[in-house]
Design an enzyme around this catalytic site. Structure first.
Site, PDB file in Angstrom:
ATOM      1  N   HIS A  71       0.906  -0.954  -0.002  1.00  0.00           N
ATOM      2  CA  HIS A  71       0.023   0.195   0.112  1.00  0.00           C
ATOM      3  C   HIS A  71       0.904   1.164  -0.081  1.00  0.00           C
ATOM      4  O   HIS A  71       2.127   1.288   0.669  1.00  0.00           O
ATOM      5  CB  HIS A  71      -1.048  -0.082   1.179  1.00  0.00           C
ATOM      6  CG  HIS A  71      -0.446  -0.045   2.438  1.00  0.00           C
ATOM      7  ND1 HIS A  71       0.077   1.153   3.313  1.00  0.00           N
ATOM      8  CD2 HIS A  71      -0.002  -1.225   3.461  1.00  0.00           C
ATOM      9  CE1 HIS A  71       0.552   0.895   4.570  1.00  0.00           C
ATOM     10  NE2 HIS A  71       0.648  -0.644   4.441  1.00  0.00           N
ATOM     11  N   ASP A  73      -0.512   4.065   0.719  1.00  0.00           N
ATOM     12  CA  ASP A  73      -1.198   5.178   1.880  1.00  0.00           C
ATOM     13  C   ASP A  73      -0.194   5.142   3.231  1.00  0.00           C
ATOM     14  O   ASP A  73       0.257   3.833   3.619  1.00  0.00           O
ATOM     15  CB  ASP A  73      -2.617   4.994   1.828  1.00  0.00           C
ATOM     16  CG  ASP A  73      -3.009   3.338   2.363  1.00  0.00           C
ATOM     17  OD1 ASP A  73      -2.392   2.505   1.885  1.00  0.00           O
ATOM     18  OD2 ASP A  73      -4.043   3.568   3.236  1.00  0.00           O
ATOM     19  N   ASP A 104       6.126   1.494   6.949  1.00  0.00           N
ATOM     20  CA  ASP A 104       4.966   0.992   6.545  1.00  0.00           C
ATOM     21  C   ASP A 104       4.451   1.925   5.497  1.00  0.00           C
ATOM     22  O   ASP A 104       3.524   2.860   5.944  1.00  0.00           O
ATOM     23  CB  ASP A 104       4.309   0.835   7.944  1.00  0.00           C
ATOM     24  CG  ASP A 104       3.037   0.454   7.826  1.00  0.00           C
ATOM     25  OD1 ASP A 104       2.633  -0.718   6.862  1.00  0.00           O
ATOM     26  OD2 ASP A 104       1.999   0.483   8.930  1.00  0.00           O
ATOM     27  N   GLU A 138      -5.163   0.876   2.578  1.00  0.00           N
ATOM     28  CA  GLU A 138      -5.007  -0.093   3.528  1.00  0.00           C
ATOM     29  C   GLU A 138      -5.091   0.130   4.948  1.00  0.00           C
ATOM     30  O   GLU A 138      -5.590  -0.475   6.019  1.00  0.00           O
ATOM     31  CB  GLU A 138      -3.504  -1.105   3.236  1.00  0.00           C
ATOM     32  CG  GLU A 138      -3.214  -2.154   3.952  1.00  0.00           C
ATOM     33  CD  GLU A 138      -3.003  -2.075   5.300  1.00  0.00           C
ATOM     34  OE1 GLU A 138      -2.916  -3.071   6.232  1.00  0.00           O
ATOM     35  OE2 GLU A 138      -2.422  -1.064   5.952  1.00  0.00           O
ATOM     36  N   GLU A 139      -4.372   1.427   5.180  1.00  0.00           N
ATOM     37  CA  GLU A 139      -4.690   1.795   6.448  1.00  0.00           C
ATOM     38  C   GLU A 139      -6.102   2.418   6.930  1.00  0.00           C
ATOM     39  O   GLU A 139      -6.359   2.959   7.975  1.00  0.00           O
ATOM     40  CB  GLU A 139      -3.703   3.140   6.569  1.00  0.00           C
ATOM     41  CG  GLU A 139      -2.337   2.824   6.444  1.00  0.00           C
ATOM     42  CD  GLU A 139      -1.663   1.881   7.536  1.00  0.00           C
ATOM     43  OE1 GLU A 139      -2.373   1.588   8.376  1.00  0.00           O
ATOM     44  OE2 GLU A 139      -0.537   1.638   7.550  1.00  0.00           O
ATOM     45  N   GLU A 167       4.361  -5.946   4.613  1.00  0.00           N
ATOM     46  CA  GLU A 167       4.178  -5.349   5.911  1.00  0.00           C
ATOM     47  C   GLU A 167       5.192  -5.533   6.933  1.00  0.00           C
ATOM     48  O   GLU A 167       5.939  -6.666   6.561  1.00  0.00           O
ATOM     49  CB  GLU A 167       2.838  -6.162   6.518  1.00  0.00           C
ATOM     50  CG  GLU A 167       1.602  -5.629   5.991  1.00  0.00           C
ATOM     51  CD  GLU A 167       1.179  -4.184   6.146  1.00  0.00           C
ATOM     52  OE1 GLU A 167       1.622  -3.521   7.012  1.00  0.00           O
ATOM     53  OE2 GLU A 167       0.287  -3.663   5.478  1.00  0.00           O
ATOM     54  N   HIS A 353       3.603   3.737  12.531  1.00  0.00           N
ATOM     55  CA  HIS A 353       2.495   4.507  13.219  1.00  0.00           C
ATOM     56  C   HIS A 353       2.890   5.333  14.204  1.00  0.00           C
ATOM     57  O   HIS A 353       1.962   6.336  14.704  1.00  0.00           O
ATOM     58  CB  HIS A 353       1.184   3.416  13.652  1.00  0.00           C
ATOM     59  CG  HIS A 353       0.621   2.935  12.603  1.00  0.00           C
ATOM     60  ND1 HIS A 353      -0.732   2.592  12.384  1.00  0.00           N
ATOM     61  CD2 HIS A 353       1.102   2.426  11.326  1.00  0.00           C
ATOM     62  CE1 HIS A 353      -0.917   1.815  11.435  1.00  0.00           C
ATOM     63  NE2 HIS A 353      -0.034   1.765  10.725  1.00  0.00           N
TER      64      HIS A 353
END
Length: 381
Positions: A71, A73, A104, A138-139, A167, A353
């Protein structure tokens, strides 16, 4: 003019990180990848669903199909004042690449692409096909991303044999852990009904908090299963409770409870739902409940993909990787039900994150080598 001395993977990772692709935005990341994949002989399909940008790129028409999934995003940056460096201005400090998405998963995307370019240059006539399934959702709510692309592929009977999701699976050092499965996820949104009233006159009201407490206690104490050799026991967690008006003299008219199951392959969502309803009914509750199915559990056992991944990690890093199914959900849950084998392998996840997200530059180089070795192990036999 100073010459750019960054390696190919570092240069691409920086380019991707510099694009502020907070969910569901892509901000040109996929086009950047698509241009390079097209140069490597890939057929590119852009699949835009609502606010989400997706890319399906494929080189070759034969099976088996090896698919990199990921991903573009990223999650919001949070408090900018807590970042040591601007989150979308990638910079290397002491061998760590800093920026939102470094771990990520824009670092993984860069490693996938560079590994693929190198592999194709060495083996232009490789077996089977190589594909990329990339999303910008995805997020976020994961409604218009990978799941919609998979629906499109399934409708035309285009099958993925093996999928490697980038991931950040590693914990302490690159490749120490790969994910060869994930638990299922089921969310319940429960509203227990009562009758609002004055706390001084409880006989004229019906307190839903008091009514629900014994049932919630039973749910929290319940042993749902024992797990198995691949999965821990199913977990029930209450995520949110809301009841009352904020006043100390009012009995609320309703109680809202949000809870989540992370469940093993020993049970199904249907079994869990039935057991929850039986408990609520046994306590005589009047309630409404809505269920959200977030993903089925899946497991990739011993087979070509897992063996190729283990061998590649051992060759590149010297580490005997540990396949696990712990952690949250990923887009692998949408790919696995098609029958594909799915593995997750990516950088160390210590800063994902968080503010000051970063990844070791040397790990990006090793990850690129791992991805390339996996391609060789599967498509050069």
């Amino acid at each position: 003019m100073s010459q750019n001395t960054d390696s190919p993977v570092l240069s691409l990772a920086k380019d991707l990180i510099s694009r502020q692709s907070v969910t569901p935005l892509d901000e040109g990341c996929q086009q950047l990848m698509a241009d390079r994949l097209a140069d490597a002989g890939f057929n590119i399909e852009s699949m835009v669903f609502e606010d989400t940008t997706n890319m399906w790129a494929r080189r070759g028409t034969q099976s088996p199909v090896f698919c990199f999934a990921g991903h573009t995003d990223v999650v919001p940056v949070g408090d900018l004042n807590r970042w040591h460096t601007p989150p979308f201005e990638p910079v290397v400090i002491d061998d760590y690449l800093h920026g939102r998405g470094a771990a990520d998963m824009k670092g993984s995307l860069a490693a996938m692409l560079v590994a693929t370019e190198r592999f194709i240059k060495k083996f232009p006539d490789h077996q089977g096909s190589i594909a990329f399934l990339i999303t910008s959702d995805e997020e976020g709510p994961f409604i218009n991303g990978t799941t919609r692309v998979i629906d499109t592929l399934e409708a035309r009977n285009e099958k993925i044999t093996w999928s490697l999701v980038g991931e950040p699976s590693s914990t302490h050092k690159l490749g120490d852990i790969v994910k060869n499965g994930r638990r299922g996820s089921l969310t319940g949104n429960l509203t227990v009904k009562g009758v609002q009233g004055h706390v001084a006159y409880p006989h004229l009201a019906d307190n839903p908090i008091h009514k629900a407490a014994p049932a919630l206690d039973e749910l929290a104490r319940m042993k749902w299963d024992n797990g198995n050799e691949f999965f821990p026991p199913t977990s029930f967690q209450i995520a949110n409770i809301n009841g009352g008006t904020g006043a100390s003299n009012v009995i609320p008219g309703a109680l809202e409870v949000m809870f989540n199951f992370r469940y093993s392959t020993e049970v199904t969502a249907e079994i869990l739902i039935e057991r929850v309803l039986n408990i609520l009914d046994a306590h005589g509750l009047e309630y409404d409940i809505d269920w959200v199915f977030n993903g089925l559990p899946f497991l990739t056992g011993d087979g070509p993909l897992l063996e190729a991944t283990k061998a590649a990690i051992k060759k590149v890093t010297g580490t005997n990787t540990d396949p696990q199914t712990s952690g949250g959900t990923s887009d692998g849950r949408f790919i696995a039900p098609t029958g594909a084998q799915v593995i997750e392998l990516g950088p160390v996840n210590a800063t994902i994150h968080k503010v000051n997200e970063c990844v070791k530059v040397s790990d990006l180089e090793l990850l690129t080598d791992c991805y390339e070795a996996i391609l060789e192990n599967l498509l050069c036999k």
